[in-house]
Scaffold this motif. Structure first.
Motif, PDB file in Angstrom:
ATOM      1  N   SER A   1      41.538  34.190  36.038  1.00 43.47           N
ATOM      2  CA  SER A   1      41.482  32.839  36.575  1.00 43.47           C
ATOM      3  C   SER A   1      40.141  32.195  36.270  1.00 43.47           C
ATOM      4  O   SER A   1      39.102  32.854  36.202  1.00 43.47           O
ATOM      5  N   ILE A   2      40.182  30.876  36.089  1.00 47.44           N
ATOM      6  CA  ILE A   2      38.988  30.040  36.018  1.00 47.44           C
ATOM      7  C   ILE A   2      39.252  28.805  36.865  1.00 47.44           C
ATOM      8  O   ILE A   2      40.418  28.430  37.072  1.00 47.44           O
TER       9      ILE A   2
ATOM     10  N   VAL B   1      35.329  32.094  38.664  1.00 45.95           N
ATOM     11  CA  VAL B   1      36.025  32.979  37.724  1.00 45.95           C
ATOM     12  C   VAL B   1      36.541  34.179  38.508  1.00 45.95           C
ATOM     13  O   VAL B   1      35.973  34.558  39.548  1.00 45.95           O
ATOM     14  N   GLY B   2      37.636  34.780  38.029  1.00 47.00           N
ATOM     15  CA  GLY B   2      38.161  35.920  38.747  1.00 47.00           C
ATOM     16  C   GLY B   2      39.293  36.612  38.026  1.00 47.00           C
ATOM     17  O   GLY B   2      39.631  36.292  36.877  1.00 47.00           O
ATOM     18  N   VAL B   3      39.893  37.562  38.711  1.00 48.00           N
ATOM     19  CA  VAL B   3      41.040  38.308  38.211  1.00 48.00           C
ATOM     20  C   VAL B   3      42.150  38.224  39.257  1.00 48.00           C
ATOM     21  O   VAL B   3      41.933  37.788  40.395  1.00 48.00           O
ATOM     22  N   LEU B   4      43.337  38.678  38.870  1.00 45.65           N
ATOM     23  CA  LEU B   4      44.509  38.518  39.721  1.00 45.65           C
ATOM     24  C   LEU B   4      45.401  39.757  39.636  1.00 45.65           C
ATOM     25  O   LEU B   4      45.630  40.295  38.553  1.00 45.65           O
ATOM     26  N   ALA B   5      45.893  40.180  40.808  1.00 44.27           N
ATOM     27  CA  ALA B   5      46.939  41.188  40.887  1.00 44.27           C
ATOM     28  C   ALA B   5      47.981  40.680  41.873  1.00 44.27           C
ATOM     29  O   ALA B   5      47.651  40.333  43.012  1.00 44.27           O
ATOM     30  N   ASP B   6      49.233  40.616  41.423  1.00 48.40           N
ATOM     31  CA  ASP B   6      50.310  40.020  42.212  1.00 48.40           C
ATOM     32  C   ASP B   6      51.411  41.063  42.398  1.00 48.40           C
ATOM     33  O   ASP B   6      51.999  41.534  41.427  1.00 48.40           O
ATOM     34  N   LEU B   7      51.675  41.423  43.664  1.00 54.11           N
ATOM     35  CA  LEU B   7      52.681  42.435  43.986  1.00 54.11           C
ATOM     36  C   LEU B   7      53.949  41.746  44.485  1.00 54.11           C
ATOM     37  O   LEU B   7      53.920  41.061  45.503  1.00 54.11           O
ATOM     38  N   ARG B   8      55.055  41.958  43.777  1.00 54.49           N
ATOM     39  CA  ARG B   8      56.328  41.348  44.162  1.00 54.49           C
ATOM     40  C   ARG B   8      56.919  42.078  45.355  1.00 54.49           C
ATOM     41  O   ARG B   8      57.089  43.298  45.336  1.00 54.49           O
TER      42      ARG B   8
ATOM     43  N   SER C   1      32.872  25.848  54.042  1.00 53.15           N
ATOM     44  CA  SER C   1      34.220  25.486  53.597  1.00 53.15           C
ATOM     45  C   SER C   1      34.185  25.209  52.097  1.00 53.15           C
ATOM     46  O   SER C   1      33.129  24.894  51.525  1.00 53.15           O
ATOM     47  N   MET C   2      35.362  25.304  51.469  1.00 49.09           N
ATOM     48  CA  MET C   2      35.483  25.076  50.036  1.00 49.09           C
ATOM     49  C   MET C   2      36.852  24.503  49.702  1.00 49.09           C
ATOM     50  O   MET C   2      37.851  24.849  50.334  1.00 49.09           O
ATOM     51  N   PHE C   3      36.855  23.612  48.705  1.00 51.09           N
ATOM     52  CA  PHE C   3      38.076  23.231  48.022  1.00 51.09           C
ATOM     53  C   PHE C   3      38.078  23.949  46.672  1.00 51.09           C
ATOM     54  O   PHE C   3      37.066  23.964  45.969  1.00 51.09           O
ATOM     55  N   LEU C   4      39.215  24.523  46.315  1.00 56.62           N
ATOM     56  CA  LEU C   4      39.314  25.259  45.054  1.00 56.62           C
ATOM     57  C   LEU C   4      40.448  24.685  44.210  1.00 56.62           C
ATOM     58  O   LEU C   4      41.553  24.471  44.710  1.00 56.62           O
ATOM     59  N   PHE C   5      40.143  24.435  42.953  1.00 58.27           N
ATOM     60  CA  PHE C   5      41.178  24.149  41.963  1.00 58.27           C
ATOM     61  C   PHE C   5      41.088  25.245  40.919  1.00 58.27           C
ATOM     62  O   PHE C   5      40.073  25.394  40.230  1.00 58.27           O
ATOM     63  N   THR C   6      42.164  26.028  40.787  1.00 62.22           N
ATOM     64  CA  THR C   6      42.141  27.231  39.964  1.00 62.22           C
ATOM     65  C   THR C   6      43.285  27.217  38.967  1.00 62.22           C
ATOM     66  O   THR C   6      44.399  26.788  39.294  1.00 62.22           O
ATOM     67  N   LEU C   7      42.995  27.686  37.767  1.00 59.81           N
ATOM     68  CA  LEU C   7      44.021  27.928  36.747  1.00 59.81           C
ATOM     69  C   LEU C   7      44.143  29.433  36.546  1.00 59.81           C
ATOM     70  O   LEU C   7      43.178  30.093  36.156  1.00 59.81           O
ATOM     71  N   TYR C   8      45.328  29.952  36.824  1.00 58.15           N
ATOM     72  CA  TYR C   8      45.606  31.370  36.591  1.00 58.15           C
ATOM     73  C   TYR C   8      46.376  31.526  35.290  1.00 58.15           C
ATOM     74  O   TYR C   8      47.283  30.729  34.981  1.00 58.15           O
ATOM     75  N   PHE C   9      46.029  32.550  34.532  1.00 57.29           N
ATOM     76  CA  PHE C   9      46.729  32.889  33.306  1.00 57.29           C
ATOM     77  C   PHE C   9      47.315  34.289  33.500  1.00 57.29           C
ATOM     78  O   PHE C   9      46.590  35.263  33.625  1.00 57.29           O
ATOM     79  N   GLU C  10      48.636  34.348  33.501  1.00 60.53           N
ATOM     80  CA  GLU C  10      49.326  35.603  33.849  1.00 60.53           C
ATOM     81  C   GLU C  10      50.237  36.060  32.731  1.00 60.53           C
ATOM     82  O   GLU C  10      50.956  35.232  32.164  1.00 60.53           O
TER      83      GLU C  10
END
Length: 257
Positions: free
Chosen positions: A54-55, A93-100, A248-257
């Motif tokens: 993510s960015i 910036v970050g990484v992602l793990a998504d468990l169904r 507090s924060m507002f975040l706009f993120t684009l994830y690439f999966e």
């Protein structure tokens, strides 16, 4: 005209409207079917575990509680008001793990680094300039947060190549940057509640996921012991002018999966 003829005409008139009415009622069901397109990555959501990167952009703020007049050692009082006067942009910036979990729910773990700052303004009501306005002092509070959020994601049914969703959860935060001799310092550890929404876009070779999210601190993140560690005693009245701080924060993120 007899009764049988009248009934036959009414039945015929009603019969002529049955077919058009049925077609009209079926139109909302037929129209989406006609708009269906070839699905990209049709089985990607059936995998039990997804990974990605993510960015994004972040806007940081902090809600402050002013204590009002302060009693000084010499017996006088002094009133200083502190405010974060603007949302400051940064990047993430970050990484992602998504468990169904099932067809609609997933558990998401998405560690991120948030680079940004908060701009504090101190207005001394007992020290006026030539124009009669309080003198101001400022502090640019640089922050680098390591966020380790755990979120529950609820997704709607997929239609063609997009699928909207809602998300919410808890994000423990670690503040990696603190300057020891600033007016105000935040604690190293915090926790935020997160709520947001986004949409999965299924592209031919990957899934693009834009998301907006709001995060609010659950704890008082102000380091109250910071004033005692300041070498410049004149700065302590500024540090003691507030007793609570919620980031507090507002975040706009684009994830690439």
């Amino acid at each position: 005209m007899n009764i049988d003829t009248t009934i036959h005409q009414q039945t015929t008139w009603r019969g002529r409207w049955i077919l058009p009415l049925c077609l009209l009622l079926m139109l909302p069901l037929v129209a989406p079917a006609q708009m269906r397109k070839v699905q990209n990555k049709p089985y990607i959501d059936l995998r039990p575990l997804h990974f990605g990167i993510s960015i994004g952009l972040n806007l940081q703020d902090v809600s402050l509680n002013n204590v009002g007049p302060q009693l000084l050692d010499n017996g006088s009082t002094r009133t200083i008001l502190c405010d974060d006067d603007t949302w400051n942009p940064g990047f993430s910036v970050g990484v992602l793990a998504d468990l169904r979990l099932n067809q609609h729910f997933a558990l998401r773990f998405s560690p991120q680094l948030h680079f940004g700052s908060k701009h504090l303004v101190f207005r001394d009501l007992d020290d006026l300039n030539d124009g009669g306005h309080p003198r101001e002092s400022t502090q640019d509070m640089k922050n680098t947060y390591l966020s380790v959020p755990i979120n529950l994601k609820f997704s709607a049914e997929r239609f063609n190549n997009y699928r909207p969703y809602l998300i919410g959860g808890i994000a423990p935060m670690i503040n990696l940057t603190n300057k020891a001799q600033e007016y105000v310092q935040l604690k190293r550890f915090d926790a935020m509640v997160e709520v947001g929404m986004g949409c999965d876009f299924y592209l031919p070779f990957f899934k693009l996921i834009p998301e907006i999210k709001f995060c609010y601190g659950l704890t008082n993140s102000l380091d109250k012991s910071h004033a005692d560690n300041l070498t410049d005693v004149n700065m302590r009245v500024f540090s003691n002018s507030i007793d609570k701080a919620h980031a507090s924060m507002f975040l706009f993120t684009l994830y690439f999966e």
